[in-house]
Enzyme design. Sequence first.
Site, PDB file in Angstrom:
ATOM      1  N   SER A  78       0.967  -1.244  -0.001  1.00 57.47           N
ATOM      2  CA  SER A  78       0.085  -0.067  -0.103  1.00 57.47           C
ATOM      3  C   SER A  78       0.928   1.324   0.075  1.00 57.47           C
ATOM      4  O   SER A  78       2.017   1.111   0.351  1.00 57.47           O
ATOM      5  CB  SER A  78      -0.906  -0.200   1.213  1.00 57.47           C
ATOM      6  OG  SER A  78      -1.711   1.243   1.416  1.00 57.47           O
ATOM      7  N   TYR A 137      -2.481  -1.304  10.664  1.00 54.98           N
ATOM      8  CA  TYR A 137      -2.602  -1.509   8.873  1.00 54.98           C
ATOM      9  C   TYR A 137      -1.195  -0.926   8.425  1.00 54.98           C
ATOM     10  O   TYR A 137      -0.595  -1.616   7.702  1.00 54.98           O
ATOM     11  CB  TYR A 137      -3.756  -0.733   8.331  1.00 54.98           C
ATOM     12  CG  TYR A 137      -4.071  -1.051   6.855  1.00 54.98           C
ATOM     13  CD1 TYR A 137      -4.490  -2.142   6.447  1.00 54.98           C
ATOM     14  CD2 TYR A 137      -3.356  -0.047   6.122  1.00 54.98           C
ATOM     15  CE1 TYR A 137      -4.515  -2.080   5.086  1.00 54.98           C
ATOM     16  CE2 TYR A 137      -3.472  -0.157   4.643  1.00 54.98           C
ATOM     17  CZ  TYR A 137      -4.153  -1.287   4.278  1.00 54.98           C
ATOM     18  OH  TYR A 137      -4.197  -1.342   2.701  1.00 54.98           O
TER      19      TYR A 137
END
Length: 257
Positions: free
Chosen positions: A150, A163
């Site tokens: 990401s 995350y």
Amino acid sequence: MGLLTAKIAIVTGASSGIGRAIARRFAVEGASVVIADTIETPLEGGPTTKEMIEHAGGTGFYVQTDIADWNAVDRMLQATIERFGRLDIMVNNAAIYTSTNLLETTPEQWAKVIGVNLTGFFYCCKRAVGQMLGQEPVNGVRGRIVNISSQHGMVACPGDFPYSVSKGGIVQMTRQIAIDHADDLIVCNAIAPGKIITGKPGIANDPDSLDYSRRRTPWPRLGQPDDVAGAALFLASDMSTYVTGVNLMVDGGWMAG
């Protein structure tokens, strides 16, 4: 001839979202695709990934898999080899999040996110590389790994501590595998998506979150799952053999700003 004709690919988290798009794109390009996910029903609704692949004339094979469980990953790999005989491409995509900052994150939430997003990737990479090492190279490559990281593996994800930390770990895991197994002819890369609109319900489609992403993204639209699928196809194909250890941004210019 498709770019992945006769290739065998596993895509985790392939029942929905980005994983679903990758699995479908791979199948269109000739791969037999193992759809590894905890549930077969897509979160965004509609037919299953397997049904969509087969309707288009491809080969899909669903295996219920919780990647945070080593035994489940081992069973998934065994089922793949029993069905298809080898593994050419491992796409690690399955991920979860909590939307909690450091102080809000409980030890249980931390363990769950790291268990899927980091340990789960470790399990899948370890098992995939173990299989690939025993295979004869095809066009100079024994196997390929594509990890979905990401942009929040390089910059902070506001309000989601576990995350972001897990995604940063995936970026480094990718580099490590690429270096350690280059002599083994195993290619390992990552893709770092920006904001991708998947149609899944939940906080990802919160209006404030979407507004923040639009303001951060130079390209005049947000991403679609097929944008990531195209990058995954490139890294999974013979077009990218001399590309390894890379974290490819698919973010509409987010990280360039």
